[in-house]
Write a protein that holds these residues in place. Structure first.
Motif, PDB file in Angstrom:
ATOM      1  N   PRO A 185      -8.843 -25.583  35.768  1.00  0.00           N
ATOM      2  CA  PRO A 185      -7.947 -26.468  36.507  1.00  0.00           C
ATOM      3  C   PRO A 185      -6.634 -26.703  35.762  1.00  0.00           C
ATOM      4  O   PRO A 185      -6.556 -26.497  34.555  1.00  0.00           O
ATOM      5  CB  PRO A 185      -8.751 -27.761  36.620  1.00  0.00           C
ATOM      6  N   ALA A 186      -5.622 -27.157  36.500  1.00  0.00           N
ATOM      7  CA  ALA A 186      -4.313 -27.385  35.896  1.00  0.00           C
ATOM      8  C   ALA A 186      -4.196 -28.772  35.287  1.00  0.00           C
ATOM      9  O   ALA A 186      -3.284 -29.028  34.510  1.00  0.00           O
ATOM     10  CB  ALA A 186      -3.216 -27.198  36.951  1.00  0.00           C
ATOM     11  N   THR A 187      -5.137 -29.673  35.624  1.00  0.00           N
ATOM     12  CA  THR A 187      -5.140 -31.031  35.077  1.00  0.00           C
ATOM     13  C   THR A 187      -6.563 -31.417  34.712  1.00  0.00           C
ATOM     14  O   THR A 187      -7.529 -30.789  35.160  1.00  0.00           O
ATOM     15  CB  THR A 187      -4.581 -32.050  36.088  1.00  0.00           C
ATOM     16  N   THR A 188      -6.688 -32.452  33.923  1.00  0.00           N
ATOM     17  CA  THR A 188      -8.010 -32.999  33.599  1.00  0.00           C
ATOM     18  C   THR A 188      -7.866 -34.492  33.353  1.00  0.00           C
ATOM     19  O   THR A 188      -6.769 -34.980  33.037  1.00  0.00           O
ATOM     20  CB  THR A 188      -8.623 -32.311  32.371  1.00  0.00           C
ATOM     21  N   ARG A 189      -8.962 -35.210  33.512  1.00  0.00           N
ATOM     22  CA  ARG A 189      -8.940 -36.650  33.258  1.00  0.00           C
ATOM     23  C   ARG A 189      -9.264 -36.903  31.780  1.00  0.00           C
ATOM     24  O   ARG A 189     -10.240 -36.369  31.248  1.00  0.00           O
ATOM     25  CB  ARG A 189      -9.938 -37.383  34.152  1.00  0.00           C
ATOM     26  N   ARG A 230      -6.650 -41.548  32.636  1.00  0.00           N
ATOM     27  CA  ARG A 230      -5.742 -40.979  33.624  1.00  0.00           C
ATOM     28  C   ARG A 230      -5.812 -39.459  33.623  1.00  0.00           C
ATOM     29  O   ARG A 230      -6.329 -38.836  32.689  1.00  0.00           O
ATOM     30  CB  ARG A 230      -4.306 -41.435  33.365  1.00  0.00           C
ATOM     31  N   VAL A 231      -5.275 -38.873  34.700  1.00  0.00           N
ATOM     32  CA  VAL A 231      -5.223 -37.420  34.855  1.00  0.00           C
ATOM     33  C   VAL A 231      -3.978 -36.906  34.135  1.00  0.00           C
ATOM     34  O   VAL A 231      -2.873 -37.433  34.324  1.00  0.00           O
ATOM     35  CB  VAL A 231      -5.191 -37.022  36.343  1.00  0.00           C
ATOM     36  N   VAL A 232      -4.178 -35.871  33.313  1.00  0.00           N
ATOM     37  CA  VAL A 232      -3.104 -35.347  32.469  1.00  0.00           C
ATOM     38  C   VAL A 232      -2.931 -33.861  32.745  1.00  0.00           C
ATOM     39  O   VAL A 232      -3.913 -33.126  32.927  1.00  0.00           O
ATOM     40  CB  VAL A 232      -3.426 -35.574  30.974  1.00  0.00           C
ATOM     41  N   GLU A 233      -1.681 -33.397  32.768  1.00  0.00           N
ATOM     42  CA  GLU A 233      -1.387 -31.981  32.946  1.00  0.00           C
ATOM     43  C   GLU A 233      -1.820 -31.201  31.701  1.00  0.00           C
ATOM     44  O   GLU A 233      -1.661 -31.677  30.566  1.00  0.00           O
ATOM     45  CB  GLU A 233       0.102 -31.777  33.192  1.00  0.00           C
TER      46      GLU A 233
END
Length: 409
Positions: A209-213, A188-191
């Motif tokens: 980026p502000a999120t990553t998988r 899942r994508v996490v902050e």
């Protein structure tokens, strides 16, 4: 009469000043009696602030505005009727906290600003900088009976942007994961949260980026297996080229996963490598495209080498003939003036020959008078080869000019 004049002009500067002061006091009384007070909130802005400077403190708002307005203005004044601002264009961003004047203007030119509070505020500013920091996955408590694989993230580092004082404190960004007792793999994508060396959140800064998988295999019955690596190549090379070979390193990898996930897995495919439009050999690094719940052990970087070669073919063309090495004192006769030639080589080069005028050569250097059979030759581009010519050899007749006249006795 003269006494009256002296009385009037005696100490006239003092008397004139008293009159002026009285006039000002009266005017002030009139103004103050007609002045109005706005006690709303007018946010203080900093227009024209460049992207290289950031404001760390709250600019606040102007709370009181004393003003004059015509009785017939007919406006219901609110916060939008005024504008409060500070000019930071000439302020050194490295100065930290600075005291700066507040300016209040009215949107309607018929409104006259008399006074306002505050007239001065303290602003804390700093320069804007950027810095690259690593990404780390932070896991919560692991329920009993579960084993975790190695977490994988799409982004191993991010760029932090903000005030220099804050950015310098950021040690890493964390992707925080909670492991559920169900044992379901995480994908899942996490902050991403910027933190300092103590793990405390650093704000306000921006992460890009502000999120990553995050992918995290969770095992209930972990096993390992060795699989051959299958390189996946997609696309087509440029016209006239074909794939000669595909090599991969390493040839095999060890993977781990639950027994149910491994039982049907026979090969480990790579993430596809595109060769679309390529005209030369390609060496690229990639990773494995394993199903969820399965991950590679040890080295995960896969090197794929794709070797290309020109597509070769043969084509037959009609060509003219050119004598090479002819002498000026000889005459030459060729039985035919054209031949059919078969040329082999890359398709792209053969395509360029189509529609052009081809000339083959007959090398007669050093040949004397008589009839000779001369092989057909060619001066072709590198990569092209003359495979056959028909007819070949070609008959060439060489003769010397006849002598004229004789001596009389």
């Amino acid at each position: 009469m003269s006494r009256l004049v002296r009385l009037v002009f005696h100490n006239w500067p003092l008397k004139l000043g008293a009159v002026a002061l009285a006039t000002l006091l009266y005017a002030g009384l009139v103004v103050s009696s007609s002045a109005r007070l706005f006690e709303g909130s007018v946010p203080i802005e900093a227009p024209g602030l460049t992207g290289a400077v950031t404001i760390l403190s709250d600019l606040g708002a102007v709370r009181q505005v004393r003003y004059l307005a015509p009785d017939d203005l007919g406006l219901r004044l609110d916060s939008a009727s005024f504008r409060a601002s500070v000019d930071l264009s000439g302020v050194d961003p490295a100065g930290g906290r600075v005291s700066i004047a507040v300016r209040v203007t009215a949107i309607d030119s018929r409104i006259q600003i008399l006074d306002y509070e505050p007239r001065q505020i303290v602003v804390e500013i700093d320069t804007v900088v950027s810095r690259t920091v690593p990404v780390r996955v932070v896991l919560g408590p692991v329920p009993s009976g579960l084993a975790l694989g190695d977490p994988m993230v799409d982004d191993t580092s991010v760029t932090i942007t903000g005030a220099s004082g804050l950015v310098s404190r950021v040690a890493e960004v964390q992707a925080r994961i909670t492991v559920d007792a169900s044992g379901i793999d995480i994908n899942r994508v996490v902050e991403l949260l910027p933190v300092d060396a103590a793990g405390e959140l650093v704000t306000p800064v921006d992460a890009a980026p502000a999120t990553t998988r995050v992918r995290l295999p969770i095992f209930t019955d972990r096993q390992t297996r060795t699989l051959p690596v299958r390189p996946i190549v997609i696309g087509s090379p440029a016209a006239g080229f074909e794939v000669a070979s595909v090599a991969v390193s390493p040839l095999v990898v060890a993977v781990e996963g639950d027994v149910d996930d491994l039982v049907s897995l026979e090969v480990a495919d790579t993430v596809p490598i595109s060769i679309t439009g390529s005209t030369s050999d390609l060496a690229a690094t990639t990773t494995l495209a394993l199903p969820d719940g399965v991950q590679a052990l040890g080295e995960r970087v896969i090197t794929v080498t794709v070797t290309l070669r020109p597509i070769t073919a043969t084509r037959t063309f009609e060509a003219g003939l050119l004598l090479v090495g002819a002498r000026a004192d000889r005459t030459y006769s060729i039985v035919i003036d054209r031949v059919l030639v078969t040329i082999g080589g890359p398709v792209a080069d053969l395509d360029r020959l189509s529609g052009s005028t081809l000339v083959m050569t007959l090398d007669i250097t050093g040949l004397d008078s008589g009839t000779h059979e001369v092989a057909v030759g060619a001066n072709l581009l590198t990569g092209l080869t003359l495979i056959a010519a028909s007819p070949s050899p070609v008959t060439v007749v060489i003769s010397a000019p006849s002598s004229s006249g004789s001596s009389a006795p």
